[in-house]
Design a protein around this motif. Structure first.
Motif, short mmCIF file in Angstrom:
data_model
loop_
_atom_site.label_atom_id
_atom_site.label_comp_id
_atom_site.label_asym_id
_atom_site.label_seq_id
_atom_site.Cartn_x
_atom_site.Cartn_y
_atom_site.Cartn_z
N TYR A 1 0.83 -1.21 0.00
CA TYR A 1 0.00 0.00 0.00
C TYR A 1 0.86 1.26 0.00
CZ TYR A 1 -3.74 3.26 1.29
OH TYR A 1 -4.62 4.32 1.32
N SER A 2 1.87 1.32 0.87
CA SER A 2 2.78 2.46 0.89
C SER A 2 3.98 2.12 1.78
CB SER A 2 2.06 3.71 1.41
OG SER A 2 2.67 4.89 0.91
N TYR A 3 5.01 2.93 1.71
CA TYR A 3 6.19 2.66 2.53
C TYR A 3 7.12 3.85 2.52
CZ TYR A 3 8.68 1.92 -1.88
OH TYR A 3 9.23 2.10 -3.11
N VAL A 4 8.10 3.82 3.42
CA VAL A 4 9.27 4.69 3.33
C VAL A 4 10.50 3.80 3.48
CG1 VAL A 4 8.23 6.84 4.16
CG2 VAL A 4 9.20 5.21 5.80
N VAL B 1 9.97 0.55 5.88
CA VAL B 1 8.85 0.41 6.82
C VAL B 1 7.61 0.51 5.95
CG1 VAL B 1 7.74 1.31 8.88
CG2 VAL B 1 10.21 1.65 8.54
N ARG C 1 -5.39 -3.19 6.77
CA ARG C 1 -3.99 -2.88 6.50
C ARG C 1 -3.17 -3.09 7.76
NH1 ARG C 1 -5.74 2.49 4.33
NH2 ARG C 1 -6.78 1.92 2.40
N LEU D 1 4.42 -0.02 -5.58
CA LEU D 1 3.11 -0.04 -4.93
C LEU D 1 2.16 -0.98 -5.65
CD1 LEU D 1 2.19 3.55 -3.68
CD2 LEU D 1 3.85 1.88 -2.80
N THR E 1 5.57 10.11 7.25
CA THR E 1 5.95 10.11 5.85
C THR E 1 5.36 8.96 5.04
OG1 THR E 1 7.87 8.89 6.60
CG2 THR E 1 8.15 11.26 6.31
N ILE E 2 4.95 7.90 5.72
CA ILE E 2 4.54 6.69 4.99
C ILE E 2 3.42 6.93 3.98
CG2 ILE E 2 3.34 4.48 5.29
CD1 ILE E 2 5.18 3.61 7.22
N PRO E 3 2.44 7.78 4.25
CA PRO E 3 1.34 7.90 3.28
C PRO E 3 1.75 8.47 1.92
CG PRO E 3 0.66 8.72 5.43
CD PRO E 3 2.15 8.51 5.49
N VAL E 4 2.85 9.19 1.82
CA VAL E 4 3.02 10.04 0.65
C VAL E 4 3.24 9.26 -0.65
CG1 VAL E 4 5.50 10.53 0.51
CG2 VAL E 4 3.84 12.34 0.04
N LEU E 5 3.87 8.09 -0.60
CA LEU E 5 4.04 7.34 -1.86
C LEU E 5 2.68 6.95 -2.43
CD1 LEU E 5 7.11 4.94 -1.48
CD2 LEU E 5 6.97 7.11 -2.72
N ARG E 6 1.74 6.64 -1.55
CA ARG E 6 0.39 6.31 -2.03
C ARG E 6 -0.24 7.55 -2.67
NH1 ARG E 6 -2.41 2.67 -4.34
NH2 ARG E 6 -1.00 1.30 -3.20
N LYS F 1 1.29 8.10 -6.08
CA LYS F 1 0.76 7.19 -7.11
C LYS F 1 -0.66 7.59 -7.51
CE LYS F 1 -0.17 2.56 -8.65
NZ LYS F 1 0.18 1.15 -8.64
N ASP G 1 -7.45 6.48 4.75
CA ASP G 1 -7.06 6.69 3.35
C ASP G 1 -5.76 7.48 3.38
OD1 ASP G 1 -6.68 7.65 0.76
OD2 ASP G 1 -8.82 8.07 0.43
N PHE G 2 -4.69 6.92 2.81
CA PHE G 2 -3.38 7.57 2.90
C PHE G 2 -3.29 8.83 2.05
CE2 PHE G 2 -0.08 4.27 4.59
CZ PHE G 2 -0.89 4.05 5.70
N THR G 3 -4.32 9.14 1.28
CA THR G 3 -4.25 10.34 0.43
C THR G 3 -5.05 11.51 1.00
OG1 THR G 3 -6.18 9.84 -0.96
CG2 THR G 3 -4.08 8.84 -1.59
#
Ligand SMILES: [Zn+2]
Lengths: 138, 380
Positions: free
Chosen positions: A68-71, A86, A96, A113, B142-147, B150, B247-249
């Protein structure tokens, strides 16, 4: 036996989460489903937050998930060497969870992703095994 | 003027800001309060309400010599002070107290007399997030931002641009920690902290504090400074664990808090002259602009890239330089409130000419909580 290297923080189960950690130790990823409204959820709790029912059941999840997402952490961390992601994965059943991705380079190129993943279990103490995920079919 | 209106009549930051190795957190909290007393022309004896977050309001009241009839120790992270403003307004309107001190100080950099924190291994976060190598905000917020990237095609360059524009604002603020101009290339070449976040996309870690004094608008004219009125406030919370954010966005807490504040104020985003969005990391203003309704979903990166939030733009945002360049002691919300008050008083170093309405939006934890305060220099 004491180790020279600092270890990852180890979860300390509560009565409400014990079934989950019993599951990972036995090689099962366990989720909960509401008997009343069928909502599937994580993290563990003895009631459904969608409808308020206390009638809930534990079941074994498929272990299939997508990324779903990561850093990718670049700072020192207890129990980790080098760069590592992570991650948050979305289980096939809907919930999730945070985790790490194993058996994969820890790079943006390798970690795409929505890539399919499957659960594996890593013992971190006599009592606790962590659910980690690897690219599906590896 | 509406009968139940509350105003800010005192506002000040700590005497120094940045690295303050000779002051404990408790003293920073008191130093900010003493400066706010001076600003408002009153003493601790005239304060009857106290709110603080990192230290107990009981400890602060005693330290300063206040006998409160109302205390608020709401601690939901960096936006606690937005919630304190909201709660204080309700308390003043209900007659629980007349004059409230909201005060904050943190030895974020020097770590002098810091109050301890950290989740127990039996907490849900301790069990289901801590084992996976998170090292605090840099790997959680910071984790949500890649989602988001995209979903909406936000580019690394657009994310970097947030930091570039805030540095432009900071360059106009003598008290800002970092004032030298930077470019998108500088940001993208700065050290990687947690991919995709570079050092210059992460907030500062500094020492400092700030305090506000609130009273009823009727009494506000008796004070020496230009009153700054509250038009509306909001607050909400979502999840204490970033992995469980719906919702990560988009942040539910942002949306709910913002809607509440705009509804109470009876204004729309079109009426807003100045905006503060708590920026612990570069993606926060992007989420804030969208979740408060200033732009549509997925549009904020371009909106910032096209300099709408920059000096000279149509919606000045984070005009002190923000947590990325001005200061960030750990709970930044107080400094955002201070800048909104300065803008409404007309005394900000990077003053927005003719600004009449300022929105100040805070986040607590990692998208865990939110508070919104809408100010005006015109009585409602
Ligand atoms: Zn249910």
């Amino acid at each position: 036996m004491a180790s020279a290297k600092p270890q990852k923080p180890v979860p300390f189960p509560t009565p409400e989460t014990q079934h989950f950690w019993d599951g990972t130790k036995a090689g099962e990823l366990r989720l909960q489903r509401c008997d009343t409204c069928e909502h599937v959820y994580f993290p563990p709790r003895p009631f459904c937050r969608e409808c308020g029912s206390r009638s809930v059941s534990v079941f074994e999840a498929s272990g299939h998930a997508t990324l779903y997402s990561y850093v990718i952490n670049h700072r020192p961390a207890r129990g980790f060497d080098g760069l590592y992601a992570v991650a948050v994965v979305e289980l096939e059943e809907g919930p999730r969870m945070m985790t790490n991705i194993v058996d994969s380079p820890q790079t943006p190129e390798a970690l795409v992703l929505d890539m399919p993943l499957e659960v594996v279990f890593e013992p971190v103490s006599d009592e606790i095994s962590l659910p980690l995920f690897r690219p599906a079919g590896t | 003027m509406q009968s139940k209106t509350v105003a800010v009549v005192g506002a000040a930051e700590t005497t120094e800001m940045g690295t303050i190795p000779d002051a404990s957190e408790t003293y920073l909290i008191a130093d900010a309060a003493l400066n706010a007393f001076e600003d408002a022309g009153l003493t601790a004896k005239e304060i009857d309400g106290v709110a603080s977050s990192s230290d107990s309001p009981v400890a602060i009241a005693h330290y300063l010599g206040i006998t409160p009839t109302w205390v608020d120790g709401t601690q939901v992270g960096g936006c606690s002070f937005m919630l304190h403003v909201r709660h204080a307004a309700a308390a003043i309107n209900e007659g629980l107290c007349t004059t409230v001190l909201i005060t904050h100080g943190q030895s974020g950099r020097s770590g002098i007399g810091r109050s301890g924190r950290g989740g127990a291994p039996s907490s849900l976060a301790g069990q289901f997030e801590a084992p996976y190598g998170g090292v605090g905000p840099t790997t959680a917020f910071t984790i949500p931002v890649l989602r988001y990237m995209k979903a909406f095609g936000l580019t690394h360059e657009e994310l970097a641009m947030v930091a570039v524009i805030q540095r432009e604002w900071a360059s106009r603020n003598p008290r800002a920690s970092f004032r030298d101009p930077i470019t998108v290339a500088d940001v993208l070449e700065s050290r990687m902290i947690a991919y995709p976040f570079h050092l210059l996309e992460c907030c500062l870690v500094t020492d400092g504090g700030g305090a506000l004094i609130l009273t009823s608008a009727e009494r506000a004219r008796d004070f020496p400074t230009r009153p700054v009125y509250l038009l509306g406030t909001g607050e909400s919370s979502e999840s204490p664990m970033i992995s469980q954010m719906t919702d990560f966005t988009t942040s539910r807490a942002f949306r709910v808090s913002g809607e509440k504040a705009f509804g109470e104020a009876g204004i729309t985003t079109e009426d807003v002259d100045h905006l503060m969005v708590y920026d612990a990391f570069a993606h926060l203003p992007i989420y804030g602009l969208e979740d408060l309704g200033f732009v549509g979903r997925g549009e904020a990166g371009k909106f910032i890239w096209e300099r709408n939030t920059a000096p000279g733009g149509k919606l000045p945002v984070n005009t002190n330089g923000g947590g990325l360049s001005y200061m960030h002691s750990g709970q930044y919300g107080m400094y955002a409130l201070q800048e909104s008050v300065r803008q409404m008083r007309g005394i900000a170093p990077a003053q927005v000419p003719g600004a009449k309405i300022s929105v100040c939006h805070g986040v607590g934890g990692m998208f865990a909580a939110s508070g919104t305060v809408i100010f005006s220099n015109e009585a409602p």
